[in-house]
Design an enzyme around this catalytic site. Sequence first.
Site, PDB file in Angstrom:
ATOM      1  N   HIS A  34       7.416   7.323   6.061  1.00 30.19           N
ATOM      2  CA  HIS A  34       7.397   6.511   4.839  1.00 30.19           C
ATOM      3  C   HIS A  34       6.055   5.779   4.774  1.00 30.19           C
ATOM      4  CE1 HIS A  34       9.896   3.846   1.916  1.00 30.19           C
ATOM      5  NE2 HIS A  34       8.617   3.751   1.633  1.00 30.19           N
ATOM      6  N   HIS A  90      19.546   4.107   6.534  1.00 30.69           N
ATOM      7  CA  HIS A  90      19.189   2.695   6.648  1.00 30.69           C
ATOM      8  C   HIS A  90      20.205   1.974   7.535  1.00 30.69           C
ATOM      9  CE1 HIS A  90      16.278  -0.335   5.257  1.00 30.69           C
ATOM     10  NE2 HIS A  90      17.214  -1.175   5.654  1.00 30.69           N
ATOM     11  N   GLU A 138       8.967   9.866   2.407  1.00 32.42           N
ATOM     12  CA  GLU A 138       9.618   8.863   1.559  1.00 32.42           C
ATOM     13  C   GLU A 138       8.568   7.946   0.940  1.00 32.42           C
ATOM     14  OE1 GLU A 138      13.721   8.133   4.121  1.00 32.42           O
ATOM     15  OE2 GLU A 138      12.125   6.634   4.167  1.00 32.42           O
TER      16      GLU A 138
END
Length: 237
Positions: A43, A190, A70
């Site tokens: 990410h 997450h 991401e």
Amino acid sequence: MTKLSVNINKIATLRNARGHNRPNVVQTALDCERFGAEGITVHPRPDERHIRFQDVRDLRRVISTELNVEGNPTAEFLALVREVRPEQVTLVPDAPDAITSNAGWDTIEHQIYLTGIVTELKSLGCRVSIFLDPNPAMVKAAVGTGTDRIELYTEDYARRYPTDPAAAIAPYRTAAILAQQLGLGLNAGHDLDLENLAYLKQNLPGLAEVSIGHALVCDALYLGLENTIQLYKRQLR
């Protein structure tokens, strides 16, 4: 079987703390694959405080499983994706100063915007996933963007799981069943860990992939990276 994609952002955070190349992010990704991970997630953020844009380029050259990139689809992010063409792009509505991802997309308000981005990414050969809260209205609206998958944002599940697992999973199960009915693939991520992952897997029909970074890296400090990846994979069986 649900695939495990290891998010290596925290490895890059550790490297950047000293300004050298230890630990080596690319080698760690290769080791994660060798130890059984079915994908690598990164990410990159605009300030490059952990994964750098060059890391993504370097990883693209060597990853043999799946590379999942991401991020918020800024102009800079999209330029990188056009260059490296990862197997999957996960669209996340991060503010530039966000410490970590903290909300899913409003796919009703941003449907036109997301549709254009999804269309371009799919033309590049990328599978597209949109980061969502477990809200049925947002799941339904995601269909209109043309996305291949959604990724359920599981922080609330992880927070509530220790005291009431059934209540914690309920909205996610509803969203997962709806996604299946609508023909959307399903990812999740997450704050998933060795305590809450198996229950999530057991209760989300059609769960294709989880991406896990922070907890997995923390566990690896005590248990070793190879052993930790195998333990996480065991929770997904």
